[in-house]
Design an enzyme around this catalytic site. Structure first.
Site, PDB file in Angstrom:
ATOM      1  NE  ARG A  65      -2.211   2.015   3.472  1.00  0.00           N
ATOM      2  CZ  ARG A  65      -2.881   2.567   4.484  1.00  0.00           C
ATOM      3  NH1 ARG A  65      -4.153   2.267   4.689  1.00  0.00           N
ATOM      4  NH2 ARG A  65      -2.293   3.403   5.313  1.00  0.00           N
ATOM      5  CE1 TYR A  77      -5.413   6.190   7.943  1.00  0.00           C
ATOM      6  CE2 TYR A  77      -5.146   5.935   5.568  1.00  0.00           C
ATOM      7  CZ  TYR A  77      -5.306   5.383   6.816  1.00  0.00           C
ATOM      8  OH  TYR A  77      -5.343   4.034   6.954  1.00  0.00           O
ATOM      9  CG  ASP A 128      -7.287   3.508   3.309  1.00  0.00           C
ATOM     10  OD1 ASP A 128      -8.334   4.134   3.040  1.00  0.00           O
ATOM     11  OD2 ASP A 128      -7.125   2.869   4.362  1.00  0.00           O
ATOM     12  CG  HIS A 130      -8.755   6.968   6.622  1.00  0.00           C
ATOM     13  ND1 HIS A 130      -8.903   7.685   7.772  1.00  0.00           N
ATOM     14  CD2 HIS A 130      -8.516   5.696   7.013  1.00  0.00           C
ATOM     15  CE1 HIS A 130      -8.752   6.890   8.820  1.00  0.00           C
ATOM     16  NE2 HIS A 130      -8.508   5.688   8.383  1.00  0.00           N
ATOM     17  CD  GLU A 154      -8.103   0.037   2.862  1.00  0.00           C
ATOM     18  OE1 GLU A 154      -7.108  -0.485   2.300  1.00  0.00           O
ATOM     19  OE2 GLU A 154      -8.176   0.183   4.087  1.00  0.00           O
ATOM     20  CD  GLU A 180     -10.169   0.424   7.648  1.00  0.00           C
ATOM     21  OE1 GLU A 180      -9.471   0.015   6.706  1.00  0.00           O
ATOM     22  OE2 GLU A 180      -9.823   1.317   8.406  1.00  0.00           O
ATOM     23  NE  ARG A 201      -8.965  -3.653   3.521  1.00  0.00           N
ATOM     24  CZ  ARG A 201      -8.429  -3.169   4.644  1.00  0.00           C
ATOM     25  NH1 ARG A 201      -8.950  -2.147   5.248  1.00  0.00           N
ATOM     26  NH2 ARG A 201      -7.344  -3.716   5.161  1.00  0.00           N
ATOM     27  CD  GLU A 257      -4.321  -2.971   6.906  1.00  0.00           C
ATOM     28  OE1 GLU A 257      -5.446  -3.263   7.374  1.00  0.00           O
ATOM     29  OE2 GLU A 257      -3.925  -1.808   6.792  1.00  0.00           O
ATOM     30  CD1 TRP A 320      -7.526  12.434  10.659  1.00  0.00           C
ATOM     31  CD2 TRP A 320      -7.903  10.288  11.156  1.00  0.00           C
ATOM     32  NE1 TRP A 320      -6.318  11.791  10.675  1.00  0.00           N
ATOM     33  CE2 TRP A 320      -6.526  10.471  10.965  1.00  0.00           C
ATOM     34  CE3 TRP A 320      -8.394   9.005  11.460  1.00  0.00           C
ATOM     35  CZ2 TRP A 320      -5.610   9.431  11.085  1.00  0.00           C
ATOM     36  CZ3 TRP A 320      -7.490   7.972  11.578  1.00  0.00           C
ATOM     37  CH2 TRP A 320      -6.109   8.161  11.391  1.00  0.00           C
TER      38      TRP A 320
HETATM   39 MG   LIG Z   1      -8.804   1.660   5.386  1.00  0.00          MG
END
Ligand SMILES: [Mg+2]
Length: 320
Positions: A65, A77, A128, A130, A154, A180, A201, A257, A320
């Site tokens: 990643r 992030y 990602d 986020h 992601e 996630e 995820r 991951e 965030w």
């Molecule tokens: Mg993520």
């Protein structure tokens, strides 16, 4: 669901120990020889991120990643000072990040153009966002990243409204991953049934344990969705071992991951899983193959730590 997950995981551990076999055997046996994992390469600049990615390749990783600083933003992030043991909960009170979607969208494709030029095509790259984009922004990013053939993109948007993935899906062939923070099969039912994502995820610890995660994986398999379990450092080696036995035993495993724990954490949780050439294997000890050294754990009292908060450049509070 995390409380249920803890009990469920403990019961699978006990039952496999009673049966005298590693948990993956009790779950039906190994569908593959190992669990392919991805690591996190991050840096303040594109050059620093690519140098980190080279380090991961030298360690044997075949999937990485990439997260890079955004020009014009002081922090973002996925970019940390401690490269190998990234932990975003960084203070007793939340630190503050500033975010600009336009600056991010302008810089992210440059990272992957440079990464493909430097690293070639014989490595899987992931990214990602986020949950920070709107569906139309995510659709544009997906299109902009198509030439670089990501393994997955992601957490493009907040997944509270699964229907928003329809718009992203209509515009891009970049594979999508999310989940996630999902707690149950109901959080991902629509995303899977409408084939709006490619990787789910969800994790053992957030989604009700191995028993519930198996139900999610079975549903996903009907729709060509593969697993891509979250594996951040705040998920303990117990969680990692549970994920590895689960991953090894299901037909539709995608990628796991793997953020490494510090030597201190590994010492508190002695475990049989091992890393070799980009793959983790849970080992063949009965049960999960993880122990907890409670005497050693007592040396590390609780310390308060918060994830950062995020503001747009005009001061607006943002996700965030
Ligand atoms: Mg993520």
């Amino acid at each position: 669901m995390s409380a249920i997950a803890a009990v469920d995981t403990a019961l699978w551990d006990l039952k496999a120990k009673a049966a005298g076999m590693p948990l993956y055997q009790l779950l039906g046996g190994a569908c593959r020889t190992g669990v392919r994992v991805y690591g996190h390469a991050n840096g303040q600049t594109v050059e620093e991120t690519i140098a980190e990615a080279r380090r991961y390749r030298e360690m044997g990783y075949t999937a990485i990643r990439l997260q890079s600083g955004v020009p014009g933003l002081a922090s973002t992030y996925g970019v940390s000072r401690d490269k190998m043991f990234y932990e975003p909960a960084d203070g007793a009170l939340p630190s503050e990040n500033v975010w600009s979607t336009p600056k991010y969208l302008a810089s992210a494709p440059n990272l992957f153009a440079a990464a493909r030029a430097a690293l070639g095509w014989d490595v899987d790259l992931l990214h990602d966002t986020h949950h920070r984009l709107t569906p139309i922004e995510a659709a544009r990013l997906g299109k902009d990243l198509e030439p670089y053939r990501l393994f997955w993109l992601e957490d493009t948007v907040a997944a509270d409204n699964p229907a928003s993935f329809r718009l992203i899906r209509q515009h891009t062939t970049t594979p999508l991953a999310v989940g996630e923070v999902f707690n149950s099969i109901w959080d991902c039912k629509q995303l899977i049934e409408e084939q709006l994502i490619d990787y789910i995820r969800s994790t053992v610890v957030h989604a009700g344990g191995i028993s519930h995660l198996r139900r999610i994986a079975t549903l996903a398999d009907l729709y060509n969705v593969k697993t891509g379990c979250h594996g951040a450092t705040d998920l303990s080696p117990v969680c990692m071992a549970a994920a590895l036995h689960f991953n090894l035993s299901i037909p539709n495993f995608g990628l796991q991951e793997y953020m490494r724990h510090t030597a201190e954490t590994d010492a508190v949780f002695p475990h049989s899983y091992t890393f070799d050439a980009g793959f983790l294997h849970p080992g063949n000890e009965p049960g999960l193959g993880v122990d907890i050294d409670e005497t050693l754990a007592a040396r590390y009292p609780y310390q308060r730590a918060y994830l950062p908060v995020n503001r747009l450049e005009d001061g607006t509070m943002a996700n965030w």
